[in-house]
Design an enzyme around this catalytic site. Structure first.
Site, PDB file in Angstrom:
ATOM      1  N   ASN A  10       0.871  -1.167   0.000  1.00  0.00           N
ATOM      2  CA  ASN A  10       0.000   0.000   0.000  1.00  0.00           C
ATOM      3  C   ASN A  10       0.912   1.222   0.000  1.00  0.00           C
ATOM      4  O   ASN A  10       1.493   1.558   1.026  1.00  0.00           O
ATOM      5  CB  ASN A  10      -0.898  -0.023   1.245  1.00  0.00           C
ATOM      6  CG  ASN A  10      -1.708   1.249   1.386  1.00  0.00           C
ATOM      7  OD1 ASN A  10      -1.746   2.073   0.466  1.00  0.00           O
ATOM      8  ND2 ASN A  10      -2.350   1.427   2.531  1.00  0.00           N
ATOM      9  N   TRP A  11       1.006   1.840  -1.153  1.00  0.00           N
ATOM     10  CA  TRP A  11       1.929   2.970  -1.286  1.00  0.00           C
ATOM     11  C   TRP A  11       1.370   4.275  -0.710  1.00  0.00           C
ATOM     12  O   TRP A  11       2.070   5.294  -0.682  1.00  0.00           O
ATOM     13  CB  TRP A  11       2.294   3.182  -2.768  1.00  0.00           C
ATOM     14  CG  TRP A  11       3.324   2.225  -3.263  1.00  0.00           C
ATOM     15  CD1 TRP A  11       3.988   1.275  -2.538  1.00  0.00           C
ATOM     16  CD2 TRP A  11       3.831   2.127  -4.606  1.00  0.00           C
ATOM     17  NE1 TRP A  11       4.872   0.595  -3.351  1.00  0.00           N
ATOM     18  CE2 TRP A  11       4.797   1.104  -4.623  1.00  0.00           C
ATOM     19  CE3 TRP A  11       3.565   2.809  -5.804  1.00  0.00           C
ATOM     20  CZ2 TRP A  11       5.496   0.746  -5.780  1.00  0.00           C
ATOM     21  CZ3 TRP A  11       4.242   2.461  -6.956  1.00  0.00           C
ATOM     22  CH2 TRP A  11       5.208   1.434  -6.933  1.00  0.00           C
ATOM     23  N   LYS A  12       0.110   4.260  -0.321  1.00  0.00           N
ATOM     24  CA  LYS A  12      -0.523   5.474   0.235  1.00  0.00           C
ATOM     25  C   LYS A  12      -0.291   6.654  -0.733  1.00  0.00           C
ATOM     26  O   LYS A  12      -0.270   6.444  -1.934  1.00  0.00           O
ATOM     27  CB  LYS A  12      -0.003   5.727   1.650  1.00  0.00           C
ATOM     28  CG  LYS A  12      -0.125   4.450   2.514  1.00  0.00           C
ATOM     29  CD  LYS A  12       0.078   4.655   3.979  1.00  0.00           C
ATOM     30  CE  LYS A  12      -0.124   3.319   4.702  1.00  0.00           C
ATOM     31  NZ  LYS A  12      -0.049   3.435   6.148  1.00  0.00           N
ATOM     32  N   HIS A  96      -9.442   1.242   4.636  1.00  0.00           N
ATOM     33  CA  HIS A  96      -8.170   1.398   5.358  1.00  0.00           C
ATOM     34  C   HIS A  96      -8.392   2.344   6.535  1.00  0.00           C
ATOM     35  O   HIS A  96      -9.194   3.276   6.447  1.00  0.00           O
ATOM     36  CB  HIS A  96      -7.096   1.952   4.408  1.00  0.00           C
ATOM     37  CG  HIS A  96      -5.732   1.921   5.028  1.00  0.00           C
ATOM     38  ND1 HIS A  96      -5.298   2.908   5.892  1.00  0.00           N
ATOM     39  CD2 HIS A  96      -4.735   1.013   4.954  1.00  0.00           C
ATOM     40  CE1 HIS A  96      -4.075   2.590   6.315  1.00  0.00           C
ATOM     41  NE2 HIS A  96      -3.709   1.455   5.754  1.00  0.00           N
ATOM     42  N   GLU A  98      -6.797   4.752   7.549  1.00  0.00           N
ATOM     43  CA  GLU A  98      -6.609   6.176   7.235  1.00  0.00           C
ATOM     44  C   GLU A  98      -7.849   6.732   6.524  1.00  0.00           C
ATOM     45  O   GLU A  98      -8.167   7.916   6.655  1.00  0.00           O
ATOM     46  CB  GLU A  98      -5.333   6.361   6.393  1.00  0.00           C
ATOM     47  CG  GLU A  98      -4.099   6.185   7.270  1.00  0.00           C
ATOM     48  CD  GLU A  98      -2.893   5.576   6.582  1.00  0.00           C
ATOM     49  OE1 GLU A  98      -2.832   5.579   5.336  1.00  0.00           O
ATOM     50  OE2 GLU A  98      -2.006   5.080   7.298  1.00  0.00           O
ATOM     51  N   GLU A 172      -5.233  -4.705  10.626  1.00  0.00           N
ATOM     52  CA  GLU A 172      -4.195  -3.692  10.827  1.00  0.00           C
ATOM     53  C   GLU A 172      -4.476  -2.941  12.128  1.00  0.00           C
ATOM     54  O   GLU A 172      -5.292  -2.007  12.138  1.00  0.00           O
ATOM     55  CB  GLU A 172      -4.193  -2.698   9.659  1.00  0.00           C
ATOM     56  CG  GLU A 172      -3.884  -3.328   8.314  1.00  0.00           C
ATOM     57  CD  GLU A 172      -3.292  -2.310   7.341  1.00  0.00           C
ATOM     58  OE1 GLU A 172      -2.196  -2.567   6.846  1.00  0.00           O
ATOM     59  OE2 GLU A 172      -3.923  -1.258   7.095  1.00  0.00           O
ATOM     60  N   GLY A 178       2.778   2.558  10.768  1.00  0.00           N
ATOM     61  CA  GLY A 178       3.727   3.649  10.615  1.00  0.00           C
ATOM     62  C   GLY A 178       4.447   4.030  11.896  1.00  0.00           C
ATOM     63  O   GLY A 178       5.073   5.085  11.970  1.00  0.00           O
ATOM     64  N   SER A 218       3.597  -1.945  10.359  1.00  0.00           N
ATOM     65  CA  SER A 218       5.053  -2.009  10.549  1.00  0.00           C
ATOM     66  C   SER A 218       5.655  -3.365  10.171  1.00  0.00           C
ATOM     67  O   SER A 218       6.555  -3.853  10.848  1.00  0.00           O
ATOM     68  CB  SER A 218       5.426  -1.621  11.986  1.00  0.00           C
ATOM     69  OG  SER A 218       5.087  -0.254  12.212  1.00  0.00           O
ATOM     70  N   GLY A 239       2.979  -0.965   4.276  1.00  0.00           N
ATOM     71  CA  GLY A 239       3.019   0.450   3.935  1.00  0.00           C
ATOM     72  C   GLY A 239       4.445   0.901   3.661  1.00  0.00           C
ATOM     73  O   GLY A 239       5.023   0.623   2.615  1.00  0.00           O
ATOM     74  N   GLY A 240       5.042   1.567   4.641  1.00  0.00           N
ATOM     75  CA  GLY A 240       6.358   2.186   4.487  1.00  0.00           C
ATOM     76  C   GLY A 240       7.414   1.300   3.834  1.00  0.00           C
ATOM     77  O   GLY A 240       8.126   1.743   2.923  1.00  0.00           O
TER      78      GLY A 240
HETATM   79  P1  13P Z   1       3.161   0.575   7.681  1.00  0.00           P
HETATM   80  O1  13P Z   1       3.675  -0.728   7.096  1.00  0.00           O
HETATM   81  O2  13P Z   1       3.894   1.759   7.194  1.00  0.00           O
HETATM   82  O3  13P Z   1       3.053   0.477   9.164  1.00  0.00           O
HETATM   83  O4  13P Z   1       1.661   0.745   7.124  1.00  0.00           O
HETATM   84  C1  13P Z   1       0.776  -0.300   7.234  1.00  0.00           C
HETATM   85  C2  13P Z   1      -0.426   0.011   6.431  1.00  0.00           C
HETATM   86  O5  13P Z   1      -1.169   0.931   6.744  1.00  0.00           O
HETATM   87  C3  13P Z   1      -0.674  -0.770   5.228  1.00  0.00           C
HETATM   88  O6  13P Z   1      -1.940  -0.558   4.732  1.00  0.00           O
END
Ligand code: 13P
Length: 254
Positions: A10-12, A96, A98, A172, A178, A218, A239-240
């Site tokens: 997930n590149w956000k 998600h 967010e 999640e 993050g 994470s 994510g990251g």
């Molecule tokens: P991180 O891997 O950066 O914690 O993000 C997780 C995430 O929100 C994937 O959708």
């Protein structure tokens, strides 16, 4: 049949189309012929087309990070399932944390999107997870059950195991996103078992047995193997650590 693990990026809101192409140039050789896991990358809308072109023939699937529930309409700023289908996206992340937190998405809305996604044969990745205050208050179970029920509402009547089989759930824990804090494998497994049992109750054992439940929060190259070795963790939503080709390839090749 064993569940095929799914590792999704997930590149956000990161990467321009050119940066996305550069990622694929470096990433694809690192996962060539990788068949053990399904690999999915979800870039922002503006990069989906270029990334689909870049991934052609590679076995890496491309998804969106969100989608509207209607096929078309006066919904300024939204993206419809037909548009995503037309350019070749196959997966879609729904609900998600967010989106829930910053864009007020509710279980009811996510449920509508999920029905649309199934109708258009997307593989939906539905996100659930508790915030820190809920975990500390001992409400994790209650939150996960409410979200699972809310997101899957109305699917019980008349949906066959085959129709429900694309559904993927991502657990999640919001406090782990993050932050560098990961749920322990035991916390993740407890959550996954709870979700699977609830899906069995709602949609039957066959759907629950085939359901892939991903862990997100994470996930990094150095904890991917421990997490993925748990029998009830069927993949990861990253994510990251998915923004860098080497790091995401290490996770895929756990
Ligand atoms: P991180 O891997 O950066 O914690 O993000 C997780 C995430 O929100 C994937 O959708």
């Amino acid at each position: 049949m064993p569940r095929k693990p799914l590792i999704a990026a997930n590149w956000k809101m990161y990467k321009t189309p050119v940066q996305a192409q550069e990622f694929f140039k470096l990433f694809l050789p690192l996962v060539a012929n990788h068949d053990r896991d399904e690999i999915v990358v979800c870039p922002s809308f503006t990069s989906i087309s270029v990334v689909i072109a870049a991934a052609t023939g590679s076995g890496v699937a491309i998804g969106a990070q969100n989608m509207h529930f209607a096929d078309e309409g006066a919904y300024t700023g939204e993206t419809s399932p037909l548009m995503l289908k037309a350019i070749g996206a196959t997966h879609v992340i729904l609900g998600h944390s967010e989106r829930r937190q910053y864009f007020a998405e509710t279980d009811e809305l996510i449920n509508k999107k999920l029905k649309t996604a199934l109708h258009h044969q997307f593989i939906p990745i539905v996100c659930v997870g508790e915030v820190l205050a809920e975990r500390e208050a001992g409400k994790t179970e209650e939150v996960l059950l409410r979200q699972t029920r809310g997101c899957l509402a109305g699917l019980t009547a008349g949906i066959s195991a085959a129709e429900a089989s694309p559904i993927v759930i991502a657990y999640e824990p919001v406090w782990a996103i993050g932050t560098g804090k990961t749920a322990t494998p035991q916390m993740a497994c407890e959550a996954h078992a709870l979700i699977r049992a609830e899906v069995a109750r709602l949609l039957g054992n066959e759907v629950a047995d085939n359901l892939r439940i991903l862990y997100g929060g994470s996930v990094k190259p150095d904890n991917a193997t421990t997490l993925m070795n748990e029998p009830d963790i069927d993949g990861a939503l990253v994510g990251g650590a998915s923004l860098d080709p080497q790091s995401f390839a290490k996770i895929v090749n756990y």
